[in-house]
Design an enzyme around this catalytic site. Sequence first.
Site, short mmCIF file in Angstrom:
data_model
loop_
_atom_site.label_atom_id
_atom_site.label_comp_id
_atom_site.label_asym_id
_atom_site.label_seq_id
_atom_site.Cartn_x
_atom_site.Cartn_y
_atom_site.Cartn_z
CG HIS A 105 -0.54 0.25 2.50
ND1 HIS A 105 -0.32 -0.74 3.42
CD2 HIS A 105 -0.22 1.41 3.12
CE1 HIS A 105 0.11 -0.20 4.55
NE2 HIS A 105 0.19 1.11 4.39
CB SER A 215 2.92 1.87 6.05
OG SER A 215 1.68 1.86 6.66
#
Lengths: 531, 500
Positions: A105, A215
């Site tokens: 992502h 992330s």
Amino acid sequence: MKCCYLSILLLAFELTQLQAQQNSTPPVFPAQPQASAKPSAAAPAVVTVPVPPARPNGPVQKSLVRITSTEVEPDYRAPWNAGALQRGIGAGFVVEGNRIMTNAHVVSNSRYLTVERDGDPNKYPAKVQFVANDCDLALITVVAPNFYKNMVPLKFGGIPELESTVSAYGYPIGGERMSVTTGIVSRIDFQLYTHSSIDQHLAIQISAQINPGNSGGPVMRNAKVVGVAFQGYSGDVAQGVAYMVPTPVIRRFLKDIDDGHYDKYVDLGITYSKLQNPAQRKFLGLKDNDRGVLVTTVVAAGPCAKILREGDVLLTIDDHPIASDANVELEGERVEMPEVVERKFKGDTVKFEIWRDKQQMNVKIVLSTVWPYFVLGHSYDVRPRYVVYGGLLFQPLSLDLIEAYQPTDLRLRHYFDYFVLEQIYLQHPDVIVLTNILPDPINTYLAPYRGGIVDEINGKKIQTLDDLAKTFSEPADRFVVKMIGDGPPLVLDPKQAEAARERIKTRYNVVREQNLEEQAIAKAPENQKKI
Amino acid sequence: MRRNLFTTFAVILLTVSVAIAKKEPALPAAKEGKQKPLSLVRVNVTGQPYDYFRPWQKKAPLSKRALGAVLSKGRVLVTADLVANQNYVELERAESGEKSAANVQVIDYEANLALLEPAEKNFLDGITPLDIATDTVVGDRLAAWQLEPTGALVATEGLVTTIQMTHYPVDVNQFLTYRVSISMQYRENSYTIPLVKNNKLAGLLLRYDPRAQLVDAIPAPIITHFLKDAETAHYDGFPSAGFSFFPTRDPQLRTFAGQTGKPGGVYVTSVEPNMPAVKAGLQVGDIVMEIGNNGIDQNGNYVDPLYGKIEFTNLLTAHAFAGDNVPFQIQRNGKPMQLNVTLEHRAAKNYVVSPYNLDQPPLYYVLGGVIFQELSRQYLKEWGANWQKEAPQRFVYLDHFQSELFPEGHRKIVVLSQVLPANATIGYDDLAYLVVRRVNGREINSLADLAEAVKHPIDGFIKIETEEDPKQIELEAAQVAAEAPALQENYGIPSLERLE
């Protein structure tokens, strides 16, 4: 694995218990040396230090990178447009073979990627090598040859024990300097990976703070990567709940791309139910041995089609007995049956001992992906498919479409919810929805047809968007579009539509009237194949 | 597809033109009010709806206070809402507080009207019955009558802004509705407020939106229709023809349907099985041009002598009765034809998913702890006002598309609604909201089918097949029978079935 949510919850409980029992034993997965790894130049020396050092994971700065991605998110409401530009910051870390691991992502839908490292003023352009949207992992690489010179590739560990301390590294909320947070391993569990929103794999919950910008960053213990930080809860639901992709999932990803191509997770394409009711077991003629699950749906587009049947009982999978609550024992752990399949790859086989009509049989399944599931998940790095004709916008039903339009229409929601379970895709591989109307004198009376699903045009069944585009391109006196259900046909005059074509294109800035291929925007390693 | 945006538009136009014309006071003359007792009585109702989640029992009793309009022949008019599922109805004279028990004489849930009669014959003596004024038009002023605790009248006046077809609470048909702009005050009896014009009953409160200060009222023409039907030996109910339609504004659709001549009429999109329209030969694709000599325009409106343009369905509800033979002028592929449609009332039981079940106990069948019911909208409404979003979506879908999904009609959908944990249902306790397809190999089209099929076990097992996963469950017939008393005792189920 696309299993029912309930079973996953049950599994969670059991795994946790198991982990607790094993607290006394050494790490569950011994850190195995990478088979093909060259001796690395500068392995962190921390492992041999007898007393716990202040920084137990070594100089992580030498491995950590900050990734800036400029993304273009497709606009499903105006699919001819390029979409909205967004910039995101994520973390990544150098692994063997001059590659950088991060989350899918962080880099999906990206048009331009740069990588920065500690103590270096340069921004290095980077390229995506592999994206695995189903397990939210990606590998990217920096083109500049000397980038990796002083970087230290990190090694992977196993599954950390419950309550063991781990540290997460990254660039939360976009900061320029590396941030470290620590916490403990709270839970080891199957979780929905929200990036695709249909895949469930093992995930480890940690109490270390994880925020956007973490992330893709490594979560480490004893100088080894034990996970990649990837998702958490925010706001009202829960606080301090963060998840990392554990190393079994990472290793599977690395193994999958060994051949230069990511093949995705494979699936059986079945649903099953537990066989805990004594009367049901007796009826099926099963032994009183707490074994077997009942096959309830066999997805016709899946690998078990024509091999397994509704009503079959699965007794063993690759010689592991399947308990009546769908668990199998795998390397000393009780895990739900699909975990056996989780560890396999496209083209691998799985053996079942089954019980059919009170006879025992053996079957072999060659594993593959099950395409109808992809419609229910998010897609990335592809342009939306659509056709504009006479100012009418036709688009195939997908999760991205549902999220863009948020329809309340019961039929549309039913077709989405039961696309796989009721095998709607057999009749309608594309469920083609009249999503929008660009108002023009030729379509001014057609507003009530919005949200309808195309069934036939001029008496011919329309199964795919290609069918629709082809039909509209063929000469006809008129197009009579029959929508699914009771309703009037939508009638279009091709001459009028042709006359209005340029007018509509100009007025609404429709730069392209159709996109039939789900082709990649840039060169991406994944391409979804439709039947 | 039956949207009535266009109707609203037409009626708004009308509002402007008529509003100027009428201006009569709607309030009763003051001296009149003092002389005679009002034509109102209080109505106290204790209702007790059935609990569809535990279909063998009723919910806790609930009391409501309302007003009733006293009509001729000792009858009191209230809304059906008020007295549905009632256990006890009582009338109370406003000025004296004197009470009498009452019976529900006739009730029409679809039109939301009911007639009560006092148990004591002379109870209403001295009260002047209300006449009915059916001539209300847009622009008229109506007064809402409420009562003070003292029995004195509270009258609030409002303006009729729109007259149109809308859905009533039991959503089977659209009916004529008055919309009145009125700022009503709260009184303890909020149900069944009469709307009065020149001391005559013009309507009965259907719903009130306090924020917009708008009242929707059941209009006098619907009330007189109801009263006329109620005077016959057998109350039939409002008729319907049983087809759905779509306006023909789109010239392309008209050309496709082969329409010749002047544009107009509505396009028939579906015909309900076993209903008057299909019996008379109406087909999908026909264009209905005229009903009983009233021309229908391409928006689906006819010109009413009183209201001007209004949706033609008013012709088939307010203006017609069950059994009436109504000529339909249609065009089929451009050819004009006449069909004679004999209208019928469609009873709730004649739907696949019945739209309402009031004053009737729900059917159910309990088998070893597995509860089966027939799918009904009454059951779905147990999920509350927002049931269309909250109830199991598959059931809402089946209800919504019932005539399309079950074109043959004449059947019910039997569902496995829930499972009570018991020895026989170990491992099944999480099952709920499944559609039953077969039991012991027999097709299930009603709860009676299921009860019969259960009597024919396969080698001692009862096999239940469902549409959804798990697709099949089995129970041991002997075990189910042996454990039935314990199950009843444990969960307090007086009877394990109700099939009638």
